[in-house]
Design a protein around this motif. Structure first.
Motif, PDB file in Angstrom:
ATOM      1  N   LEU A 140      38.548 -60.172 -40.850  1.00 15.13           N
ATOM      2  CA  LEU A 140      37.907 -61.430 -41.250  1.00 15.13           C
ATOM      3  C   LEU A 140      36.423 -61.215 -41.487  1.00 15.13           C
ATOM      4  O   LEU A 140      35.850 -61.730 -42.451  1.00 15.13           O
ATOM      5  CB  LEU A 140      38.126 -62.506 -40.178  1.00 15.13           C
ATOM      6  N   ILE A 141      35.786 -60.464 -40.607  1.00 11.99           N
ATOM      7  CA  ILE A 141      34.346 -60.219 -40.770  1.00 11.99           C
ATOM      8  C   ILE A 141      34.091 -59.462 -42.076  1.00 11.99           C
ATOM      9  O   ILE A 141      33.138 -59.772 -42.804  1.00 11.99           O
ATOM     10  CB  ILE A 141      33.779 -59.454 -39.557  1.00 11.99           C
ATOM     11  N   ALA A 142      34.961 -58.498 -42.399  1.00 12.76           N
ATOM     12  CA  ALA A 142      34.791 -57.763 -43.657  1.00 12.76           C
ATOM     13  C   ALA A 142      34.920 -58.708 -44.848  1.00 12.76           C
ATOM     14  O   ALA A 142      34.165 -58.620 -45.823  1.00 12.76           O
ATOM     15  CB  ALA A 142      35.836 -56.654 -43.753  1.00 12.76           C
ATOM     16  N   ARG A 143      35.844 -59.646 -44.748  1.00 14.34           N
ATOM     17  CA  ARG A 143      36.018 -60.654 -45.809  1.00 14.34           C
ATOM     18  C   ARG A 143      34.741 -61.458 -45.992  1.00 14.34           C
ATOM     19  O   ARG A 143      34.318 -61.758 -47.099  1.00 14.34           O
ATOM     20  CB  ARG A 143      37.126 -61.633 -45.398  1.00 14.34           C
ATOM     21  N   ILE A 144      34.166 -61.846 -44.860  1.00 17.77           N
ATOM     22  CA  ILE A 144      32.947 -62.663 -44.917  1.00 17.77           C
ATOM     23  C   ILE A 144      31.796 -61.829 -45.496  1.00 17.77           C
ATOM     24  O   ILE A 144      31.087 -62.269 -46.397  1.00 17.77           O
ATOM     25  CB  ILE A 144      32.590 -63.187 -43.494  1.00 17.77           C
ATOM     26  N   ARG A 145      31.650 -60.602 -44.997  1.00 18.63           N
ATOM     27  CA  ARG A 145      30.550 -59.750 -45.450  1.00 18.63           C
ATOM     28  C   ARG A 145      30.637 -59.487 -46.948  1.00 18.63           C
ATOM     29  O   ARG A 145      29.631 -59.514 -47.653  1.00 18.63           O
ATOM     30  CB  ARG A 145      30.567 -58.425 -44.694  1.00 18.63           C
ATOM     31  N   ASP A 146      31.849 -59.256 -47.455  1.00 21.02           N
ATOM     32  CA  ASP A 146      32.022 -58.944 -48.868  1.00 21.02           C
ATOM     33  C   ASP A 146      31.594 -60.090 -49.783  1.00 21.02           C
ATOM     34  O   ASP A 146      31.231 -59.876 -50.929  1.00 21.02           O
ATOM     35  CB  ASP A 146      33.481 -58.588 -49.161  1.00 21.02           C
ATOM     36  N   ARG A 147      31.663 -61.295 -49.269  1.00 14.72           N
ATOM     37  CA  ARG A 147      31.359 -62.444 -50.137  1.00 14.72           C
ATOM     38  C   ARG A 147      29.969 -63.030 -49.916  1.00 14.72           C
ATOM     39  O   ARG A 147      29.483 -63.807 -50.729  1.00 14.72           O
ATOM     40  CB  ARG A 147      32.407 -63.536 -49.919  1.00 14.72           C
ATOM     41  N   ALA A 148      29.322 -62.693 -48.804  1.00 12.40           N
ATOM     42  CA  ALA A 148      28.025 -63.305 -48.495  1.00 12.40           C
ATOM     43  C   ALA A 148      26.938 -62.716 -49.394  1.00 12.40           C
ATOM     44  O   ALA A 148      26.782 -61.505 -49.480  1.00 12.40           O
ATOM     45  CB  ALA A 148      27.685 -63.079 -47.022  1.00 12.40           C
ATOM     46  N   ALA A 149      26.179 -63.603 -50.056  1.00 13.11           N
ATOM     47  CA  ALA A 149      25.064 -63.145 -50.893  1.00 13.11           C
ATOM     48  C   ALA A 149      23.859 -62.845 -50.007  1.00 13.11           C
ATOM     49  O   ALA A 149      23.761 -63.350 -48.891  1.00 13.11           O
ATOM     50  CB  ALA A 149      24.713 -64.216 -51.914  1.00 13.11           C
ATOM     51  N   SER A 150      22.956 -62.014 -50.488  1.00 10.63           N
ATOM     52  CA  SER A 150      21.756 -61.692 -49.710  1.00 10.63           C
ATOM     53  C   SER A 150      20.501 -62.250 -50.398  1.00 10.63           C
ATOM     54  O   SER A 150      20.594 -62.977 -51.385  1.00 10.63           O
ATOM     55  CB  SER A 150      21.646 -60.184 -49.533  1.00 10.63           C
ATOM     56  N   SER A 180      35.238 -70.147 -34.433  1.00  8.29           N
ATOM     57  CA  SER A 180      36.320 -70.054 -33.461  1.00  8.29           C
ATOM     58  C   SER A 180      37.587 -70.513 -34.163  1.00  8.29           C
ATOM     59  O   SER A 180      37.653 -71.646 -34.652  1.00  8.29           O
ATOM     60  CB  SER A 180      36.001 -70.939 -32.251  1.00  8.29           C
ATOM     61  N   LEU A 181      38.579 -69.619 -34.218  1.00  7.32           N
ATOM     62  CA  LEU A 181      39.796 -69.890 -34.985  1.00  7.32           C
ATOM     63  C   LEU A 181      41.021 -69.715 -34.091  1.00  7.32           C
ATOM     64  O   LEU A 181      41.080 -68.767 -33.299  1.00  7.32           O
ATOM     65  CB  LEU A 181      39.913 -68.908 -36.160  1.00  7.32           C
ATOM     66  N   PRO A 182      42.015 -70.614 -34.222  1.00  8.51           N
ATOM     67  CA  PRO A 182      43.237 -70.489 -33.413  1.00  8.51           C
ATOM     68  C   PRO A 182      43.968 -69.181 -33.698  1.00  8.51           C
ATOM     69  O   PRO A 182      44.593 -68.616 -32.812  1.00  8.51           O
ATOM     70  CB  PRO A 182      44.085 -71.693 -33.838  1.00  8.51           C
ATOM     71  N   ASP A 183      43.918 -68.687 -34.944  1.00  6.32           N
ATOM     72  CA  ASP A 183      44.514 -67.390 -35.262  1.00  6.32           C
ATOM     73  C   ASP A 183      43.769 -66.783 -36.449  1.00  6.32           C
ATOM     74  O   ASP A 183      42.979 -67.462 -37.104  1.00  6.32           O
ATOM     75  CB  ASP A 183      46.007 -67.517 -35.561  1.00  6.32           C
ATOM     76  N   ALA A 184      44.004 -65.507 -36.691  1.00  5.99           N
ATOM     77  CA  ALA A 184      43.271 -64.781 -37.738  1.00  5.99           C
ATOM     78  C   ALA A 184      43.826 -65.163 -39.108  1.00  5.99           C
ATOM     79  O   ALA A 184      44.527 -64.396 -39.756  1.00  5.99           O
ATOM     80  CB  ALA A 184      43.376 -63.279 -37.506  1.00  5.99           C
ATOM     81  N   ASP A 185      43.476 -66.351 -39.543  1.00  3.22           N
ATOM     82  CA  ASP A 185      44.044 -66.950 -40.748  1.00  3.22           C
ATOM     83  C   ASP A 185      43.113 -66.669 -41.934  1.00  3.22           C
ATOM     84  O   ASP A 185      42.126 -67.372 -42.156  1.00  3.22           O
ATOM     85  CB  ASP A 185      44.202 -68.455 -40.496  1.00  3.22           C
ATOM     86  N   ALA A 186      43.454 -65.624 -42.713  1.00  2.00           N
ATOM     87  CA  ALA A 186      42.593 -65.222 -43.836  1.00  2.00           C
ATOM     88  C   ALA A 186      42.523 -66.314 -44.896  1.00  2.00           C
ATOM     89  O   ALA A 186      41.479 -66.505 -45.531  1.00  2.00           O
ATOM     90  CB  ALA A 186      43.109 -63.925 -44.446  1.00  2.00           C
ATOM     91  N   THR A 187      43.620 -67.049 -45.094  1.00  7.42           N
ATOM     92  CA  THR A 187      43.621 -68.127 -46.101  1.00  7.42           C
ATOM     93  C   THR A 187      42.618 -69.211 -45.713  1.00  7.42           C
ATOM     94  O   THR A 187      41.879 -69.730 -46.554  1.00  7.42           O
ATOM     95  CB  THR A 187      45.030 -68.738 -46.219  1.00  7.42           C
ATOM     96  N   PHE A 188      42.599 -69.526 -44.408  1.00  8.58           N
ATOM     97  CA  PHE A 188      41.628 -70.518 -43.947  1.00  8.58           C
ATOM     98  C   PHE A 188      40.206 -70.007 -44.188  1.00  8.58           C
ATOM     99  O   PHE A 188      39.351 -70.731 -44.697  1.00  8.58           O
ATOM    100  CB  PHE A 188      41.825 -70.830 -42.454  1.00  8.58           C
ATOM    101  N   VAL A 189      39.954 -68.763 -43.818  1.00  7.81           N
ATOM    102  CA  VAL A 189      38.592 -68.216 -43.952  1.00  7.81           C
ATOM    103  C   VAL A 189      38.176 -68.180 -45.418  1.00  7.81           C
ATOM    104  O   VAL A 189      37.034 -68.530 -45.771  1.00  7.81           O
ATOM    105  CB  VAL A 189      38.498 -66.818 -43.310  1.00  7.81           C
ATOM    106  N   ASP A 190      39.084 -67.791 -46.313  1.00 14.83           N
ATOM    107  CA  ASP A 190      38.749 -67.771 -47.742  1.00 14.83           C
ATOM    108  C   ASP A 190      38.379 -69.177 -48.233  1.00 14.83           C
ATOM    109  O   ASP A 190      37.399 -69.357 -48.945  1.00 14.83           O
ATOM    110  CB  ASP A 190      39.932 -67.230 -48.556  1.00 14.83           C
ATOM    111  N   GLY A 191      39.172 -70.155 -47.848  1.00 11.09           N
ATOM    112  CA  GLY A 191      38.883 -71.528 -48.252  1.00 11.09           C
ATOM    113  C   GLY A 191      37.569 -72.009 -47.657  1.00 11.09           C
ATOM    114  O   GLY A 191      36.738 -72.605 -48.339  1.00 11.09           O
ATOM    115  N   PHE A 192      37.388 -71.722 -46.374  1.00 11.82           N
ATOM    116  CA  PHE A 192      36.156 -72.100 -45.679  1.00 11.82           C
ATOM    117  C   PHE A 192      34.934 -71.534 -46.414  1.00 11.82           C
ATOM    118  O   PHE A 192      33.953 -72.235 -46.665  1.00 11.82           O
ATOM    119  CB  PHE A 192      36.205 -71.568 -44.242  1.00 11.82           C
TER     120      PHE A 192
END
Ligand code: ADP
Ligand code: MG
Length: 315
Positions: A5-15, A87-99
């Motif tokens: 999940l963190i890698a997903r976030i890092r890949d999309r975050a602009a600097s 804080s997430l109930p489970d490692a839900d990549a679909t939720f994180v992508d939407g978020f």
């Protein structure tokens, strides 16, 4: 589980150029410009308390950042960086992508870089810290209001509370009102434009009268508000009669408009700043020496709010 999940976030975050080191190390390294103050604010959104559990992930992402940027706006700060605790109930990549769709869309609008955070398992909860910049002496604080100042509010009030009222009564929720609940617009440009003009400022998160009360207490003044002068959207006028509408506007929460005071002599400057920021502002009353927040109708009758402020929607 978090690492994907963190890698997903890092890949999309602009600097941004002033991020010396972003996501990936033990901490971020940031370079504030010399001679500016760092302005820091944090807000948490809990599922079922701050948003209905079925809220779309993108809307949760948007709102989590919006409510924080609204705090920076109320200080007159320019947003720069943010951190995100998920804080997430489970490692839900679909939720994180939407978020991230919602969160990063708003971050891009304000050139805010996501520079770090934390990802844990637990009940759905989102905590964001924003960092902004302001020139020394230019921040708009709650204690600067003076007797005789005009009271102003931006945009319109009561839309989000109207959507929540409709949602709670299990009826149809008006789409325009719902959008105001799910995707509030932080008034950053207005906050910037009011530096040096407004004497005090607060963002309206708990309801106008409650938040104006905070300014009055901090400044040692009172307020007289004309409840019929409170700005209402066409959507709110079309969906609520005048008395329930007044209550939503005066005490409903989640507006994320700016309520500010300014000397009467600054009226033209306020209007020019609002024009430049592209947002309407409305004069809703005047500060006085009596203490407390009094409310009158335009006919001069006493009007009393049924509750002092919004209690969120969890009973
Ligand atoms: P640590 O154990 O040092 O806290 P983490 O595994 O929690 O490290 O985080 C690794 C890196 O990923 C850090 O740079 C952290 O700031 C970043 N990070 C973790 N979660 C998030 C998140 N939700 N959003 C942005 N960055 C995150
Ligand atoms: Mg961590």
């Amino acid at each position: 589980m978090e690492f994907d999940l963190i890698a997903r976030i890092r890949d999309r975050a602009a600097s941004r150029g002033d991020v010396v080191l972003g996501i990936g190390d033990d901490a971020a390294l940031l370079q504030p410009p010399a001679g500016t103050l760092l302005v820091v604010a944090m807000d948490t959104l809990n599922s079922g308390v701050h948003f209905p559990p079925e809220t779309a992930p993108a809307d949760i992402g948007w709102k989590a950042l919006a409510v924080n940027l609204s705090d920076l706006a109320a200080m007159g700060a320019l947003p720069a960086w943010c951190t995100l605790s998920l804080s997430l109930p489970d490692a839900d990549a679909t939720f994180v992508d939407g978020f991230l769709d919602g969160f990063l869309a708003l971050a891009a609008q304000h050139d805010v870089a996501l520079v770090g955070g934390d990802t844990t398992r637990g009940p759905l909860s989102v905590c964001v810290t924003v960092h902004g910049l302001v020139e020394p002496g230019m921040a708009m604080c709650r204690d600067g209001a003076r007797v005789g100042d005009d009271i102003w509010v931006s945009g319109s009030l009561g839309d989000a509370a109207g959507a929540l009222a409709q949602w709670k009564s299990n009826g149809d929720v008006d789409a325009v009102l719902r959008a105001r609940l799910d995707r509030p617009t932080p008034r950053v440009a207005l906050g910037r434009a009011l530096r040096g003009i407004a004497s005090a400022c607060i963002d309206v998160s708990d309801g106008l009268l409650a938040d104006l009360g905070h300014v009055c207490r901090a400044s040692g003044v009172g307020a007289l508000v004309d409840v019929d002068a409170l700005p209402a959207s066409d959507a709110l006028r079309a969906t609520f009669d005048s008395e329930p509408r007044r209550q939503l506007q005066a005490t409903g929460g989640d507006d994320y408009e700016l309520c500010f005071s300014a000397p009467a002599a600054a009226q033209a400057a306020v209007l020019a700043g609002a024009l430049q920021a592209g947002v309407a502002v409305t004069r809703i009353g005047r500060l006085d020496a009596r203490g407390g927040v009094a409310t009158l109708t335009s006919a001069g009758a006493d009007w009393r709010a049924p509750t002092p402020g919004w209690q969120h929607f969890a009973a």
